[in-house]
Design an enzyme around this catalytic site. Structure first.
Site, PDB file in Angstrom:
ATOM      1  N   GLU A  31       0.809  -1.226   0.000  1.00 18.66           N
ATOM      2  CA  GLU A  31       0.000   0.000   0.000  1.00 18.66           C
ATOM      3  C   GLU A  31       0.844   1.278   0.000  1.00 18.66           C
ATOM      4  OE1 GLU A  31      -4.177  -0.479   1.686  1.00 18.66           O
ATOM      5  OE2 GLU A  31      -2.871  -1.062   3.335  1.00 18.66           O
TER       6      GLU A  31
ATOM      7  N   HIS B 101      -0.593   5.389   7.835  1.00 24.46           N
ATOM      8  CA  HIS B 101      -1.722   4.523   7.474  1.00 24.46           C
ATOM      9  C   HIS B 101      -1.854   3.435   8.536  1.00 24.46           C
ATOM     10  CE1 HIS B 101      -4.548   1.928   5.652  1.00 24.46           C
ATOM     11  NE2 HIS B 101      -3.670   0.939   5.548  1.00 24.46           N
TER      12      HIS B 101
ATOM     13  N   HIS C  93     -11.501  -0.920   6.591  1.00 23.21           N
ATOM     14  CA  HIS C  93     -10.062  -1.094   6.433  1.00 23.21           C
ATOM     15  C   HIS C  93      -9.282  -0.347   7.509  1.00 23.21           C
ATOM     16  CE1 HIS C  93      -6.444  -0.531   3.400  1.00 23.21           C
ATOM     17  NE2 HIS C  93      -6.057  -0.870   4.598  1.00 23.21           N
TER      18      HIS C  93
ATOM     19  N   HIS D 173      -4.730   0.599  10.857  1.00 28.76           N
ATOM     20  CA  HIS D 173      -5.992  -0.113  10.972  1.00 28.76           C
ATOM     21  C   HIS D 173      -6.526   0.147  12.383  1.00 28.76           C
ATOM     22  CE1 HIS D 173      -3.968  -2.953   7.825  1.00 28.76           C
ATOM     23  NE2 HIS D 173      -4.346  -1.805   7.294  1.00 28.76           N
TER      24      HIS D 173
END
Ligand SMILES: [Zn+2]
Length: 239
Positions: free
Chosen positions: A81, A100, A171, A102
């Site tokens: 990603e 980024h 996500h 979760h």
């Protein structure tokens, strides 16, 4: 793509990135997954991001250099990603770091239709509310939800717009900042705000910060970022 990895700035950025990984793990924002990057101080059209590795294990030597299209000369496998980072740096010249995650308490706000909005003074950067990225709009209904192509990175950057945080349905979330310290701070307090907002809603209701309150708290908190960073870094590295 050339980088003098012995330059002082490069060494400092790689060390800071390793610290950011450890802080975000210690704070419960990253686990075995997720990543944090910084725009290169040597070339703004490149960014630094660890190789494909659990964040808690990242050291300065694990950091790779990428162009904004997500390519690297480093032969070690990169994160799938990485396009989250490259396309946000391309779309947002003001952004110099991206987290980024979760982030667990944030996930429900990406799926329930209840906007994530600032409820505490440490999270005014969320005002007026965090936008939600819907992967199906770009990837259809059969994807693994991952931002694994430049095209889906562009779509994510579009959903982020001028915001500080974008939620990713089913996500996680992506937080941005003008520095690693700011992106890390925003990632941590996005999670704190999500827990507080969900608890308030369970209790029966929620009073949100006005846009003016949010702006005032951001002005107050931004100069305090080194205080949070120093404490979190010390805590993360305590034996
Ligand atoms: Zn992810």
């Amino acid at each position: 793509m050339r980088e003098d990895t012995t330059s002082t700035r490069s060494r400092e950025q790689r060390a800071t990135l390793a610290e950011a990984n450890h802080i975000l793990v210690d704070q419960g924002i990253l686990d075995a997954f997720g990543h944090v990057s910084v725009r290169s101080a040597d070339d703004p059209d490149t960014f630094l991001l660890a190789r494909n590795l659990a964040p808690g294990l990242v050291q300065a030597d694990d950091v790779q250099l990428f162009t904004l299209d997500g390519t690297t000369d480093d032969p070690r496998p990169p994160y799938l990603e990485r396009h989250i980072h490259g396309e946000i740096y391309r779309a947002r010249p003001d952004v110099h770091a991206v987290v980024h995650s979760h982030s667990p308490a944030v996930i429900p706000f990406g799926v329930a239709g209840t906007p994530l909005r600032p409820v505490l003074h440490m999270a005014g950067f969320l005002a007026p509310e965090a936008p939600v990225f819907e992967a199906r709009d770009t990837l259809g209904s059969g994807s693994d939800l991952l931002v694994r192509t430049p095209q889906s990175g562009v779509a994510l950057a579009g959903a982020l717009g001028r915001s500080s945080v974008v939620l990713m349905r089913g996500h996680g979330a992506t937080a941005v900042g003008a520095s690693v310290e700011e992106a890390v701070y925003r990632a941590v307090y996005t999670e704190v705000n999500a827990r507080a907002q969900a608890e308030a809603l369970r209790l029966g209701g929620c009073t949100y910060l006005t846009d003016e309150e949010a702006a005032a708290t951001v002005a107050t908190n931004t100069p305090q970022l080194p205080r949070a960073w120093g404490f979190w870094r010390d805590r993360a590295h305590r034996p």
